[in-house]
Design an enzyme around this catalytic site. Structure first.
Site, PDB file in Angstrom:
ATOM      1  N   ARG A 155      85.862   2.569  81.207  1.00 23.89           N
ATOM      2  CA  ARG A 155      86.523   1.346  81.645  1.00 23.89           C
ATOM      3  C   ARG A 155      87.956   1.675  82.061  1.00 23.89           C
ATOM      4  NH1 ARG A 155      83.862   0.140  76.753  1.00 23.89           N
ATOM      5  NH2 ARG A 155      82.160  -1.390  76.954  1.00 23.89           N
ATOM      6  N   LYS A 179      85.825  -0.914  73.336  1.00 19.81           N
ATOM      7  CA  LYS A 179      85.983  -2.268  72.807  1.00 19.81           C
ATOM      8  C   LYS A 179      85.749  -2.274  71.304  1.00 19.81           C
ATOM      9  CE  LYS A 179      84.770  -4.856  76.982  1.00 19.81           C
ATOM     10  NZ  LYS A 179      83.854  -5.845  77.590  1.00 19.81           N
ATOM     11  N   HIS A 248      86.063  -0.910  88.185  1.00 19.76           N
ATOM     12  CA  HIS A 248      84.822  -1.119  87.435  1.00 19.76           C
ATOM     13  C   HIS A 248      83.592  -0.723  88.249  1.00 19.76           C
ATOM     14  CE1 HIS A 248      83.657  -2.605  83.523  1.00 19.76           C
ATOM     15  NE2 HIS A 248      82.608  -3.197  84.040  1.00 19.76           N
ATOM     16  N   ARG A 251      82.318   2.594  87.344  1.00 20.16           N
ATOM     17  CA  ARG A 251      81.504   2.557  86.116  1.00 20.16           C
ATOM     18  C   ARG A 251      80.062   2.176  86.460  1.00 20.16           C
ATOM     19  NH1 ARG A 251      82.050   1.965  80.543  1.00 20.16           N
ATOM     20  NH2 ARG A 251      80.927   0.262  79.519  1.00 20.16           N
ATOM     21  N   HIS A 274      78.182   0.886  75.253  1.00 17.24           N
ATOM     22  CA  HIS A 274      77.607  -0.443  75.073  1.00 17.24           C
ATOM     23  C   HIS A 274      77.078  -0.592  73.645  1.00 17.24           C
ATOM     24  CE1 HIS A 274      76.746  -1.129  79.643  1.00 17.24           C
ATOM     25  NE2 HIS A 274      77.980  -1.427  79.304  1.00 17.24           N
ATOM     26  N   TYR A 283      71.347  -2.411  84.630  1.00 18.90           N
ATOM     27  CA  TYR A 283      71.289  -1.394  85.683  1.00 18.90           C
ATOM     28  C   TYR A 283      69.860  -1.100  86.131  1.00 18.90           C
ATOM     29  CZ  TYR A 283      76.167  -0.767  84.532  1.00 18.90           C
ATOM     30  OH  TYR A 283      77.498  -0.999  84.321  1.00 18.90           O
TER      31      TYR A 283
END
Length: 307
Positions: A155, A179, A248, A251, A274, A283
């Site tokens: 990110r 995150k 992004h 990514r 994730h 995806y």
């Protein structure tokens, strides 16, 4: 400040000091909850009912996209869970509110691989043809940024917060804090990318030493995501690329390219950081061309002779 606003202020302090949430999450909570408090007519926490919440959710649906509505509802649910946890309410009005709704699947936007290649070539050409040492140095940094975005799928916030000690160019590994302060370690698999990063580090050695961040701006301070966005736009225009490219999108392109190369989706999930495989599965919708190739070359119908 009314009763509800005071409780929201206390909740945000709780999220900062006890839950140790990052600044971006706190900022999003503050925006969402302040908006809620200013929209409703109730000023006392105990006055908020199921009807209050349903009317507010209806207002959100009328004014925002489903993804934004989903986030704002999540912020509210977390707030009322806190009220319940602290004993500030006896009955959580959210317990009887139906908040499930169909969210349209928005496919991630990717960059054609030849476009990524051409963009990188443009940056390296700018570095080679730079008229001053300053321009050459900045172009080298810009190449390092784009190479790393594409090589790792990290990110933009993770890239800008990379500490100088988080990246080991001797063994080509990067420690990424994602995150929720979740750590993951990625391996750089391309020697050309590693060489560019080494050249960048040597060129910006003193700035990095003073700043402690791996990527720095012209003033020797941490590189911001806005600077990276402007930089990508600059080279996109120089290359006459008819596509609005965002950080992004590197990514998304990273993930989609690996999926189309038959990499197991759980490896991709781990590399992207994730928390759930459900997030990564977006995806699978993009790999249509790969599916077409598989069915054309592997399906037994190709061997039928019917004439």
């Amino acid at each position: 400040m009314n009763d509800i606003e005071l409780h929201i202020k206390n909740y945000l302090s709780y999220c900062t000091l006890q839950k140790r949430l990052d600044n971006k999450t706190i900022k999003a909570y503050r925006i969402d909850l302040t908006q809620f408090a200013s929209h409703i007519t109730e000023t006392q926490l105990t006055s908020i009912t199921q009807d209050t919440l349903e009317l507010y959710i209806s207002h959100l649906h009328q004014n925002y996209q489903p993804k934004t509505v989903k986030r704002k509802i999540a912020s509210l649910k977390a707030l009322f869970h806190y009220f319940e946890y602290k004993g500030l309410i006896i009955q959580n009005p959210f317990s009887k509110v139906q908040v499930k709704f169909r969210e349209p699947v928005i496919l991630p936007k990717t960059i054609p691989l030849q476009t990524v290649e051409y963009l990188l070539k443009t940056i390296y050409t700018q570095q080679t043809n730079a008229k001053t040492a300053h321009q050459r140095k900045n172009a080298l940094r810009d190449a390092a940024v784009c190479e790393l975005l594409f090589a790792t799928g990290m990110r933009i916030s993770e890239l800008c917060s990379l500490n100088a000690n988080d990246i080991d160019l001797r063994d080509g590994t990067i420690l990424i804090f994602g995150k929720g302060s979740k750590e993951r370690r990625l391996q750089l698999g391309n020697t050309n990318v590693i060489d560019t990063l080494k050249s960048y580090k040597n060129a910006f050695f003193s700035e990095i030493a003073n700043c402690h961040n791996f990527f720095v701006n012209q003033s020797g301070r941490p590189l911001s995501d806005q600077t990276v966005r402007r930089m990508i736009t600059k080279y996109t225009n120089l290359a006459a690329i008819d596509l609005h490219i965002t950080p992004h999108m590197f990514r998304h392109t990273f993930a989609t390219s690996l999926l189309e190369a038959d990499v197991d989706i759980r490896y991709i999930q781990e590399m992207l950081g994730h928390s759930s495989i459900n997030i990564t599965e977006i995806y699978t919708h993009v790999a249509v061309s790969k599916q077409r190739d598989i069915l054309a070359s592997k399906h037994p119908r190709k061997d039928f002779t019917i004439s």
